[in-house]
Motif scaffolding. Structure first.
Motif, PDB file in Angstrom:
ATOM      1  N   ALA A   1       0.858  -1.201   0.000  1.00 60.10           N
ATOM      2  CA  ALA A   1       0.000   0.000   0.000  1.00 60.10           C
ATOM      3  C   ALA A   1       0.888   1.242   0.000  1.00 60.10           C
ATOM      4  O   ALA A   1       1.982   1.225   0.567  1.00 60.10           O
ATOM      5  N   LYS A   2       0.417   2.316  -0.629  1.00 61.81           N
ATOM      6  CA  LYS A   2       1.195   3.555  -0.608  1.00 61.81           C
ATOM      7  C   LYS A   2       0.680   4.374   0.573  1.00 61.81           C
ATOM      8  O   LYS A   2      -0.182   5.241   0.418  1.00 61.81           O
ATOM      9  N   CYS A   3       1.188   4.052   1.747  1.00 60.49           N
ATOM     10  CA  CYS A   3       0.752   4.757   2.954  1.00 60.49           C
ATOM     11  C   CYS A   3       1.960   5.390   3.625  1.00 60.49           C
ATOM     12  O   CYS A   3       3.084   4.856   3.546  1.00 60.49           O
TER      13      CYS A   3
ATOM     14  N   CYS B   1      13.447   2.809 -10.038  1.00 63.05           N
ATOM     15  CA  CYS B   1      12.446   3.558 -10.802  1.00 63.05           C
ATOM     16  C   CYS B   1      11.235   3.910  -9.948  1.00 63.05           C
ATOM     17  O   CYS B   1      10.889   3.208  -9.002  1.00 63.05           O
ATOM     18  N   GLY B   2      10.639   5.037 -10.299  1.00 57.67           N
ATOM     19  CA  GLY B   2       9.441   5.514  -9.616  1.00 57.67           C
ATOM     20  C   GLY B   2       8.969   6.762 -10.349  1.00 57.67           C
ATOM     21  O   GLY B   2       9.652   7.264 -11.244  1.00 57.67           O
ATOM     22  N   THR B   3       7.821   7.280  -9.991  1.00 51.21           N
ATOM     23  CA  THR B   3       7.292   8.448 -10.697  1.00 51.21           C
ATOM     24  C   THR B   3       8.200   9.660 -10.530  1.00 51.21           C
ATOM     25  O   THR B   3       8.488  10.380 -11.485  1.00 51.21           O
ATOM     26  N   ALA B   4       8.657   9.872  -9.309  1.00 50.99           N
ATOM     27  CA  ALA B   4       9.381  11.109  -9.019  1.00 50.99           C
ATOM     28  C   ALA B   4      10.703  11.191  -9.777  1.00 50.99           C
ATOM     29  O   ALA B   4      10.976  12.167 -10.468  1.00 50.99           O
ATOM     30  N   ALA B   5      11.530  10.138  -9.682  1.00 55.67           N
ATOM     31  CA  ALA B   5      12.851  10.191 -10.313  1.00 55.67           C
ATOM     32  C   ALA B   5      12.863   9.495 -11.673  1.00 55.67           C
ATOM     33  O   ALA B   5      13.889   9.492 -12.354  1.00 55.67           O
TER      34      ALA B   5
HETATM   35  C1  COI Z   1       7.700   7.784  -6.545  1.00 53.01           C
HETATM   36  O1  COI Z   1       8.650   8.087  -7.218  1.00 53.01           O
HETATM   37  O2  COI Z   1       6.674   7.322  -7.061  1.00 53.01           O
HETATM   38  C2  COI Z   1       7.715   7.916  -5.096  1.00 53.01           C
HETATM   39  O3  COI Z   1       6.938   7.262  -4.469  1.00 53.01           O
HETATM   40  C3  COI Z   1       8.667   8.836  -4.453  1.00 53.01           C
HETATM   41  C4  COI Z   1       7.920   9.877  -3.683  1.00 53.01           C
HETATM   42  C5  COI Z   1       7.463   9.329  -2.355  1.00 53.01           C
HETATM   43  C6  COI Z   1       8.694  11.143  -3.552  1.00 53.01           C
END
Ligand code: COI
Length: 377
Positions: free
Chosen positions: A216-218, A321-325
């Motif tokens: 979960a994203k909590c 990988c992730g949305t932010a970076a």
């Molecule tokens: C994302 O890159 O999707 C993240 O979850 C990082 C964010 C918590 C800053």
């Protein structure tokens, strides 16, 4: 010839209607154009916020109501508000991109909406429909579209979140909740841009266990990752990679999923064990790599096997990988009994080429052949 990007997935009528459900209560003190220009010049991740936020309120009796766009500003919370005590809270992260023709798009928001719904279920928070989720993004971005930056790595980071707002100290699921979306113009997530990071492989602390909230994203998962992160930085590493509860298998970085590239061109990533976050970027990379004919295996990756394969050259690249970076090359893995550089420690070729393709789709420079982009404004 492919369809021009701006003509793909225009806002459909039903989204128009749903956006209309958000009552716009415009800020009486929006930032001046000159100050906004300065704020947009080189924003540090997550420090600058737009003039408005989207918001809706829920009670167990009424369901969701009072969908609105209102001035960005502090929330007034009773000190007994449940979230402040028991961390009943979830969030998401997406980005809005300005395309060359001025239109504003986001990437696979239905996937974030679906994950938000799974996170809500796990944290005993109310369900928000995919329609409400996507409409809240569109309603906010339309109001604050002047805040969507353009340029390399630039986007408007959207942060939907929901928390238990009932004033009650008993330990049970809250009967009241607030949903908000705030927006922040951003550039590259890491201060040094897209250069390789060093990773501390954490054996003492785990991030999540089977049956816990790891998928979960909590906020609580992120809170648990902070002490290991502070300690890793003291040991000279940029980020932490967590292992599973038994200390055997690779899991994720806390805020990012992780991939391994082998010398034979194949990719591996930890399987979704129930304690790993199902990243939207993760699943998109799997698809783009498969489109190129690459084999992608989702499996349990033993840390000892990985270290041996880095040492003997079988592993040639790693990335997070992730949305932010988006995608960040990993140059080095260190732990209490090892310190391994991956290949020459520089950004991997496949890492950077998949990254260019993915960011190209998001910014409109590369054809969106999977229909991932949604127009918001
Ligand atoms: C994302 O890159 O999707 C993240 O979850 C990082 C964010 C918590 C800053």
């Amino acid at each position: 010839m492919s369809t021009p990007l701006a003509e793909q997935h225009p806002l459909n009528d039903s989204l128009e209607d749903l956006v209309g459900l958000f009552d716009v209560r415009r800020s009486s003190a929006p930032m001046s154009e000159a100050d906004r220009g300065l704020a947009l010049a080189a924003p540090k991740f997550g420090t600058v916020f737009t003039d408005h936020m989207a918001r809706a309120t829920w009670t167990a009796d009424t369901g969701w109501y009072d969908r609105r766009i209102e001035a960005y500003g502090p929330l007034q919370l009773d000190p007994a508000t449940a979230v402040l005590h028991y961390a009943q809270e979830i969030f998401e992260g997406l980005k809005a991109y300005k395309h060359d023709d001025g239109s504003v798009w986001t990437f696979r928001p239905e996937a974030n909406a679906a994950r938000f719904s799974r996170s809500a279920a796990r944290l005993a928070l109310p369900q928000l429909s995919v329609d409400d989720f996507v409409a809240s993004l569109a309603a906010l971005v339309r109001e604050d579209r002047a805040w969507v930056p353009s340029g390399d790595e630039a986007s408007l980071y959207l942060r939907p979140f929901m928390f238990a707002s009932e004033k009650f100290l008993g330990v049970r699921a809250s009967l009241e909740a607030e949903y908000l979306v705030i927006a922040s113009p951003v550039g590259a997530y890491f201060a040094n841009g897209v250069s390789p990071v060093s990773i501390w492989v954490e054996r003492e602390y785990s991030r999540a266990a089977a049956g816990g909230t790891g998928a979960a994203k909590c906020g609580g998962n992120y809170a648990a990752s902070l002490l290991p992160q502070v300690e890793a930085q003291k040991l000279g590493c940029d980020q932490v990679c967590f292992l599973d509860g038994t200390g055997t298998f690779l899991e994720e970085l806390g805020g990012m999923n992780v991939f391994v590239v082998k010398a034979d061109g194949s990719l591996e990533t930890p399987e979704l064990s129930g304690s790993i976050l199902e990243g939207v970027t993760r699943s998109s990379i799997i698809r783009l790599a498969q489109d190129r004919g690459r084999t992608v295996t989702e499996r349990q990756i033993p840390i000892d096997e990985l270290l041996a394969e880095i040492a003997d050259g079988t592993v040639v690249e790693m990335f997070a990988c992730g949305t932010a970076a988006v995608m960040t090359p990993i140059g080095r893995l260190a732990g209490s009994s090892f310190d391994e550089t991956i290949a020459d420690g520089g950004p991997g070729e496949l890492t950077m080429s998949l990254r260019a393709e993915l960011t190209g789709i998001q910014t409109g420079a590369v054809e969106d052949r999977h229909g991932w982009m949604r127009r918001l404004a």
